[in-house]
Write a protein that holds these residues in place. Structure first.
Motif, mmCIF file in Angstrom:
data_model
loop_
_atom_site.group_PDB
_atom_site.id
_atom_site.type_symbol
_atom_site.label_atom_id
_atom_site.label_comp_id
_atom_site.label_asym_id
_atom_site.label_seq_id
_atom_site.Cartn_x
_atom_site.Cartn_y
_atom_site.Cartn_z
ATOM 1 N N GLU A 61 0.835 -1.202 0.000
ATOM 2 C CA GLU A 61 0.000 0.000 0.000
ATOM 3 C C GLU A 61 0.876 1.261 0.000
ATOM 4 O OE1 GLU A 61 -3.753 1.786 2.478
ATOM 5 O OE2 GLU A 61 -2.151 0.834 3.626
ATOM 6 N N GLN A 62 1.910 1.260 0.825
ATOM 7 C CA GLN A 62 2.815 2.407 0.868
ATOM 8 C C GLN A 62 3.514 2.599 -0.476
ATOM 9 O OE1 GLN A 62 1.370 3.809 3.666
ATOM 10 N NE2 GLN A 62 3.304 4.855 3.428
ATOM 11 N N GLU A 63 3.939 1.502 -1.091
ATOM 12 C CA GLU A 63 4.580 1.591 -2.408
ATOM 13 C C GLU A 63 3.624 2.189 -3.436
ATOM 14 O OE1 GLU A 63 5.786 -2.375 -3.409
ATOM 15 O OE2 GLU A 63 7.230 -2.485 -1.767
ATOM 16 N N LEU A 64 2.369 1.731 -3.417
ATOM 17 C CA LEU A 64 1.392 2.238 -4.384
ATOM 18 C C LEU A 64 1.088 3.715 -4.145
ATOM 19 C CD1 LEU A 64 -1.209 -0.659 -4.797
ATOM 20 C CD2 LEU A 64 0.478 0.135 -6.451
ATOM 21 N N LYS A 65 0.959 4.096 -2.883
ATOM 22 C CA LYS A 65 0.677 5.505 -2.588
ATOM 23 C C LYS A 65 1.828 6.402 -3.029
ATOM 24 C CE LYS A 65 -2.584 5.007 1.210
ATOM 25 N NZ LYS A 65 -2.812 5.226 2.656
ATOM 26 N N THR A 66 3.047 5.940 -2.791
ATOM 27 C CA THR A 66 4.214 6.713 -3.219
ATOM 28 C C THR A 66 4.261 6.808 -4.738
ATOM 29 O OG1 THR A 66 5.446 6.015 -1.262
ATOM 30 C CG2 THR A 66 6.732 6.839 -3.114
ATOM 31 N N GLU A 67 4.000 5.686 -5.395
ATOM 32 C CA GLU A 67 4.011 5.673 -6.858
ATOM 33 C C GLU A 67 2.884 6.555 -7.412
ATOM 34 O OE1 GLU A 67 5.183 4.989 -10.673
ATOM 35 O OE2 GLU A 67 6.269 4.463 -8.850
ATOM 36 N N TYR A 68 1.728 6.520 -6.789
ATOM 37 C CA TYR A 68 0.598 7.337 -7.235
ATOM 38 C C TYR A 68 0.947 8.824 -7.161
ATOM 39 C CZ TYR A 68 -4.130 9.254 -7.466
ATOM 40 O OH TYR A 68 -5.250 9.966 -7.832
ATOM 41 N N GLU A 69 1.574 9.211 -6.061
ATOM 42 C CA GLU A 69 1.863 10.616 -5.834
ATOM 43 C C GLU A 69 3.081 11.114 -6.605
ATOM 44 O OE1 GLU A 69 0.415 13.995 -4.479
ATOM 45 O OE2 GLU A 69 -0.472 12.061 -3.958
ATOM 46 N N TYR A 70 4.155 10.316 -6.596
ATOM 47 C CA TYR A 70 5.435 10.821 -7.111
ATOM 48 C C TYR A 70 6.003 10.045 -8.302
ATOM 49 C CZ TYR A 70 5.256 12.910 -2.482
ATOM 50 O OH TYR A 70 4.855 13.577 -1.369
ATOM 51 N N GLY A 71 5.433 8.896 -8.593
ATOM 52 C CA GLY A 71 6.021 8.021 -9.593
ATOM 53 C C GLY A 71 5.919 8.537 -11.003
ATOM 54 N N LYS A 72 6.806 8.025 -11.812
ATOM 55 C CA LYS A 72 6.844 8.403 -13.231
ATOM 56 C C LYS A 72 6.790 7.174 -14.126
ATOM 57 C CE LYS A 72 7.519 12.743 -12.317
ATOM 58 N NZ LYS A 72 6.348 13.570 -12.232
#
Length: 129
Positions: free
Chosen positions: A76-87
């Motif tokens: 969940e943390q990985e997905l939230k980080t990717e959602y917000e900042y990922g490229k």
């Protein structure tokens, strides 16, 4: 050097990640409810069934449940980080990663369901004197 994703690709990426997060939330709710159910099954096992093997299996399921929840929280943390900042574009390899997580979740649910069937069979043989 970071490359900015085109708007439509980025919107699609965010939509897919959001869908994965919603599904993940459902998985986490299910695993949390199973933890409560394990508590009740433990009481039933100690008071009625009194089978050491069943208690050991239940302890093993509790451990798996805890590990699964931890893995899901990390995801969940990985997905939230990717959602917000990922490229990174949402593609087939990313979808396969999510499917692997779904497979782990489903396998645990099936194992727990089989265990419950065994408990229910033992309870159905129980006769009050």
């Amino acid at each position: 050097m970071e490359i900015e994703l085109p708007y439509k690709v980025n919107a699609h990426r965010r939509l897919c990640i959001k869908k994965d997060l919603i599904e993940l939330c459902h998985w986490m709710d299910t695993v949390t409810k199973i933890n409560t159910e394990i508590d009740y099954l433990k009481i039933i096992g100690q008071q009625l069934i009194k089978d050491q093997n069943a208690e050991a299996m239940l302890q093993g399921l509790r451990r798996k449940n805890t590990l699964l929840l931890a893995m899901l929280c990390k995801y969940e943390q990985e997905l939230k980080t990717e959602y917000e900042y990922g490229k990174r574009e949402y593609n087939v390899s990313r979808a396969k990663e999510h499917e692997k997580k779904r497979g782990v979740h489903i396998a645990f649910i099936q194992e727990f369901t089989q265990f419950k069937k065994g408990i229910y069979q033992k309870l159905s043989k129980y006769q009050r004197r």
